[in-house]
Design an enzyme around this catalytic site. Structure first.
Site, PDB file in Angstrom:
ATOM      1  N   TYR A 180      76.302  92.358 -49.131  1.00 47.07           N
ATOM      2  CA  TYR A 180      76.798  92.435 -50.484  1.00 47.07           C
ATOM      3  C   TYR A 180      77.883  93.431 -50.594  1.00 47.07           C
ATOM      4  O   TYR A 180      78.128  94.273 -49.435  1.00 47.07           O
ATOM      5  CB  TYR A 180      75.516  93.112 -51.582  1.00 47.07           C
ATOM      6  N   CYS A 181      78.416  93.688 -51.545  1.00 48.04           N
ATOM      7  CA  CYS A 181      79.551  94.626 -51.775  1.00 48.04           C
ATOM      8  C   CYS A 181      79.716  95.208 -52.998  1.00 48.04           C
ATOM      9  O   CYS A 181      78.612  96.001 -53.380  1.00 48.04           O
ATOM     10  CB  CYS A 181      80.982  93.943 -51.442  1.00 48.04           C
ATOM     11  N   ARG A 182      80.660  95.345 -53.762  1.00 45.67           N
ATOM     12  CA  ARG A 182      80.781  96.067 -55.073  1.00 45.67           C
ATOM     13  C   ARG A 182      80.147  95.236 -56.193  1.00 45.67           C
ATOM     14  O   ARG A 182      79.957  96.057 -57.283  1.00 45.67           O
ATOM     15  CB  ARG A 182      82.169  96.700 -55.482  1.00 45.67           C
ATOM     16  N   GLY A 183      80.092  94.150 -56.097  1.00 39.99           N
ATOM     17  CA  GLY A 183      79.388  93.444 -57.161  1.00 39.99           C
ATOM     18  C   GLY A 183      80.167  91.939 -57.201  1.00 39.99           C
ATOM     19  O   GLY A 183      80.891  91.532 -56.494  1.00 39.99           O
ATOM     20  N   CYS A 186      83.861  91.515 -56.280  1.00 44.67           N
ATOM     21  CA  CYS A 186      84.528  91.961 -55.379  1.00 44.67           C
ATOM     22  C   CYS A 186      84.259  90.768 -54.095  1.00 44.67           C
ATOM     23  O   CYS A 186      83.315  90.169 -54.217  1.00 44.67           O
ATOM     24  CB  CYS A 186      83.621  93.205 -54.905  1.00 44.67           C
TER      25      CYS A 186
END
Lengths: 229, 229
Positions: A180-183, A186
């Site tokens: 996962y990352c920023r949302g 992203c």
DNA sequence: TGACTATTCAAGCATCCCGTTGAATACTTG
DNA sequence: CAAGTATTCAACGGGATGCTTGAATAGTCA
């Protein structure tokens, strides 16, 4: 054109409300807000990550600050900006959610992008979340490590996208990986999953970022803070 | 200045988000949204109530519609506008709430206005709400009757401000009266309370409007709908 | 059909806003 | 103190925005 006191009162009130509206009426400022949702940052970092000039970022940040959505504090030679409080984060989240449900273009644009990249969106979100919460998979936080430190999903491993290639050995080879990352908007996790799959991992992308995780009322883990002045 | 596909994707996404921001960046549009929160209305009614020209109102409404915040439906010769769904109402509410907590000016402006009018803000809000919910007081909805019909607080009496003077006889003389209107920044209830007190009633203003009431999860009552085409 | 009404459209004007550029400010470090 | 760095300021041009005005459109009602 004389206006009654009532009229003047209303004009003033709605003008105040509009200050917030104006602050979130520019795409660049929304991107900055989104980035700040991951944690505090300097002007330079924000400019770099949003792909704009420093002077431009500075100006936008001042507008956000005038609307009291962000706060600046001087840290030595740097100025560190951060969201004014969590209500701001929730507001941004509400705006984004409204855009997602009401503006069909958001889904269109996303779909087009994923298609262009040839990335498939497998596994239904809630099912994936269940497995992540249950600890059934290796969870990878591929954001820069400062953002991991500012808050991450419990049990997640911090492996910034830039280091992923070198650090593949750290991952258990026959366990499913979720990155996962920023949302949802992203793209770092998409890159990560692409790379992992090429290396033979069974990998999936989780759309949710830390903010979405928190919005569900789930616990977020923080690393011990470095000393602050 | 060639941009990567990632950059283009982000630009497009935030541009979409900004559509909503732009829609709520003008004071007039916020006022229109607020009004529409009380129920559907025609362009002319909105223009009149917001104190702007019809053409101007029409333009703002079209911008709101382009952002999918409101919907228009033709009713014979009139066009009736309404909020697109309750999520829009909640979003407006969130914006207003954020403005109230983060922008000190909102309170300042309100306080100054009340002072100018010589209206005192008595009785703490929650205490008043308790009495309203408990049915211990006579509750007066002083908005235009269409708005009452579109939704009102259970047990409230519909007595539009314009008719209040004539209909004073309908009110039990020795029972406390609580008046409400569109919300904290609508002044009709203030006028009503002023009038009632002059007539010897024990009257208070309730800041909350129907939207605030609903936001607390409390039931809202609707009158039987007139026939619609 | 013709008069009337509600709404929208089109054009024009003043203002504001975004992004750029180059210089100024403020802080740190040697 | 001087050099270097991060940030902000000031000025400018192109473009968008808000409000006004007057005309056009689309519907109702006699």
């Amino acid at each position: 054109m004389t206006s009654t006191p009532n009229r003047r009162f209303k004009d003033r009130i709605y003008e105040q409300f509009a200050r917030l509206g104006k602050a979130v009426s520019a795409p660049r400022r929304l991107e900055l807000l989104d980035l700040l949702g991951q944690g505090p940052r300097t002007v330079e970092a924000l400019a770099e990550q949003a792909g704009i000039s420093v002077a431009n970022a500075s100006q936008h940040l001042q507008i956000l600050r005038a609307a009291r959505l962000v706060e600046a504090r001087k840290q030595g030679c740097y100025v560190e900006y951060r969201l004014a409080d969590e209500q701001v984060g929730r507001f941004f989240h509400a705006l984004r959610g409204l855009a997602e449900t009401r503006l069909a273009e958001v889904e269109q644009v996303t779909r087009a992008y994923l298609e262009e990249r040839g990335a498939m969106e497998a596994v239904h979100g809630t099912e994936l979340l269940r497995r992540v919460r249950g600890g059934e998979v290796t969870v990878l936080d591929v954001r820069p490590s400062e953002e991991y430190r500012a808050g991450h999903i419990p049990g997640a491993l911090s492996v910034p996208l830039s280091e992923l290639k070198k650090r593949l050995a750290e991952l258990p080879k026959n366990r499913e990986v979720v990155a996962y990352c920023r949302g949802p908007y992203c793209v770092m996790a998409i890159d990560a999953v692409e790379l992992l799959r090429k290396q033979g991992f069974k990998a999936h992308r989780m759309e949710q970022g830390v903010a979405d995780w928190r919005a569900r009322g789930w616990r977020v883990e923080t690393s011990a803070e470095e000393v602050r002045s």
